[in-house]
Design an enzyme around this catalytic site. Structure first.
Site, mmCIF file in Angstrom:
data_model
loop_
_atom_site.group_PDB
_atom_site.id
_atom_site.type_symbol
_atom_site.label_atom_id
_atom_site.label_comp_id
_atom_site.label_asym_id
_atom_site.label_seq_id
_atom_site.Cartn_x
_atom_site.Cartn_y
_atom_site.Cartn_z
ATOM 1 N N ARG A 51 39.838 54.266 32.745
ATOM 2 C CA ARG A 51 38.751 53.457 32.209
ATOM 3 C C ARG A 51 38.222 52.429 33.201
ATOM 4 O O ARG A 51 37.018 52.337 33.427
ATOM 5 C CB ARG A 51 39.209 52.714 30.946
ATOM 6 C CG ARG A 51 38.960 53.438 29.660
ATOM 7 C CD ARG A 51 40.046 53.130 28.674
ATOM 8 N NE ARG A 51 41.346 53.478 29.225
ATOM 9 C CZ ARG A 51 41.818 54.717 29.277
ATOM 10 N NH1 ARG A 51 41.136 55.689 28.779
ATOM 11 N NH2 ARG A 51 42.982 54.974 29.830
ATOM 12 N N THR A 52 39.117 51.641 33.787
ATOM 13 C CA THR A 52 38.639 50.519 34.608
ATOM 14 C C THR A 52 37.888 51.021 35.835
ATOM 15 O O THR A 52 36.786 50.554 36.141
ATOM 16 C CB THR A 52 39.814 49.608 35.026
ATOM 17 O OG1 THR A 52 40.521 49.198 33.853
ATOM 18 C CG2 THR A 52 39.316 48.377 35.752
ATOM 19 N N LYS A 80 50.475 54.258 55.114
ATOM 20 C CA LYS A 80 50.902 54.125 56.513
ATOM 21 C C LYS A 80 51.407 52.717 56.812
ATOM 22 O O LYS A 80 51.757 52.406 57.949
ATOM 23 C CB LYS A 80 49.731 54.446 57.446
ATOM 24 C CG LYS A 80 49.130 55.822 57.249
ATOM 25 C CD LYS A 80 47.863 55.968 58.093
ATOM 26 C CE LYS A 80 47.148 57.277 57.783
ATOM 27 N NZ LYS A 80 45.840 57.368 58.473
ATOM 28 N N ARG A 101 42.555 47.042 42.158
ATOM 29 C CA ARG A 101 43.715 47.064 41.255
ATOM 30 C C ARG A 101 44.963 47.289 42.112
ATOM 31 O O ARG A 101 44.961 48.129 43.018
ATOM 32 C CB ARG A 101 43.601 48.176 40.223
ATOM 33 C CG ARG A 101 44.920 48.395 39.478
ATOM 34 C CD ARG A 101 44.770 49.245 38.251
ATOM 35 N NE ARG A 101 44.089 48.500 37.202
ATOM 36 C CZ ARG A 101 43.936 48.961 35.965
ATOM 37 N NH1 ARG A 101 44.426 50.138 35.631
ATOM 38 N NH2 ARG A 101 43.299 48.242 35.063
ATOM 39 N N HIS A 129 44.035 40.586 34.065
ATOM 40 C CA HIS A 129 43.062 41.688 34.026
ATOM 41 C C HIS A 129 41.740 41.086 33.549
ATOM 42 O O HIS A 129 41.296 41.322 32.423
ATOM 43 C CB HIS A 129 43.547 42.775 33.075
ATOM 44 C CG HIS A 129 42.835 44.092 33.231
ATOM 45 N ND1 HIS A 129 41.653 44.223 33.934
ATOM 46 C CD2 HIS A 129 43.144 45.343 32.781
ATOM 47 C CE1 HIS A 129 41.266 45.483 33.903
ATOM 48 N NE2 HIS A 129 42.151 46.185 33.215
#
Length: 307
Positions: A51-52, A80, A101, A129
């Site tokens: 969703r986000t 890496k 995120r 959030h």
């Protein structure tokens, strides 16, 4: 240049302006269809999301902009060993704004301090959030017509649920908001929320274990899933995951004008039979999320708005 790390980064007045813009976008989407024609959004998602991430991408494309980025740490130079600070310095050369995120709390803040472009925290561990909170505020305001004088029940994983923590911090700034905190003892809200946010601001709240006892008094019920990814112990997760299931029978206890919100994804905490109830607003909430992210992008990029 501004970033968004927490819903508290905006004053109540600025939030009102942002939500008004999101409201207008929802009513007149074509008006904003070319406001970001020459802009690029980078989505840096070190943790899975449906969703986000898609909401941010849809928001930018609805504004006429372009999107680039990655959807897991494995497909980036983080695999890496590249630092978040170095990644954002590089991405600043490619994009005008970034949504990040990350599983580690504070990672988007670290990125913002090294960035030459606005950074939006799209969720950092169990911490914050903010864009989900903006979505929740717009949804509540659109459905109830206000953000003050409400009783909101927060149910499920209140310990690890970053959406819950952000929403509480945002709503305590409005008059006469009461909280009913519904959770098993093991998943109660963290002490810093209880002491530093609720008690310090003299906010009325009660803690309940039974959802049935809380339902009759609520204007909004905010359901959350028990998050498997936040548990260190599989046994604890299995014991907790079915603690609350909202079904048709329980909904008979709820007021006729109460609405159900959920940040999604849902697992089994809301029975699918509830989806047809007119009080189920969690899929509307998804649409409001696109509008509010469009408004946020325009605000942080300081784009000249159409008349």
């Amino acid at each position: 240049m501004r970033h968004l790390m927490s819903p508290l980064d905006f004053s109540v007045e600025e939030l009102e302006k942002l939500l008004n813009l999101a409201d207008d976008i929802g009513k007149n989407p074509k008006k904003y269809a070319h406001t970001c024609d020459d802009k690029r959004l980078a989505t840096l998602f070190y943790e899975p999301s449906t969703r986000t991430r898609l909401s941010f991408e849809a928001a930018m494309m609805n504004l006429g902009g372009k999107v680039l980025g990655f959807s897991s740490a494995d497909s980036s130079s983080a695999s890496k060993g590249e630092s978040v600070a170095d990644t954002i310095r590089v991405v600043s050369c490619y994009a005008d704004i970034c949504a990040m995120r990350h599983p580690k709390e504070g990672a988007p803040l670290v990125a913002s301090m090294a960035s030459n472009i606005p950074v939006i925290n799209a969720g950092d561990g169990g911490h914050q959030h903010p864009t989900q909170t903006l979505t929740d505020l717009l949804t509540i305001r659109s459905l109830k017509g206000r953000l003050d004088n409400i009783t909101i029940g927060l149910c499920g994983d209140l310990k690890f649920g970053r959406t819950v923590h952000s929403l509480i911090e945002a709503l305590v700034r409005y008059e006469n908001v009461k909280f009913v905190l519904i959770s098993p003892e093991e998943l109660r809200i963290p002490s810093y929320i209880r002491e530093d946010v609720l008690k310090r601001n003299n906010i009325e709240f009660v803690e309940e274990e039974r959802l049935e006892d809380a339902l009759p008094a609520l204007d909004i019920l905010y359901m959350t899933r028990v998050q498997k990814e936040r548990f260190f112990n599989e046994e604890d997760y299995i014991r907790m995951k079915d603690f609350y299931v909202l079904d048709k029978q329980k909904m008979e206890l709820a007021p006729k004008d109460m609405y159900i919100l959920h940040p999604l994804p849902r697992v089994n905490e809301i029975s699918v039979e509830v989806d047809s109830d007119p009080r189920a607003a969690y899929f509307k909430q998804v649409q409001y999320g696109v509008y509010v992210r469009m408004a946020l992008i325009l605000t942080l990029l300081e784009v000249e708005l159409p008349c």
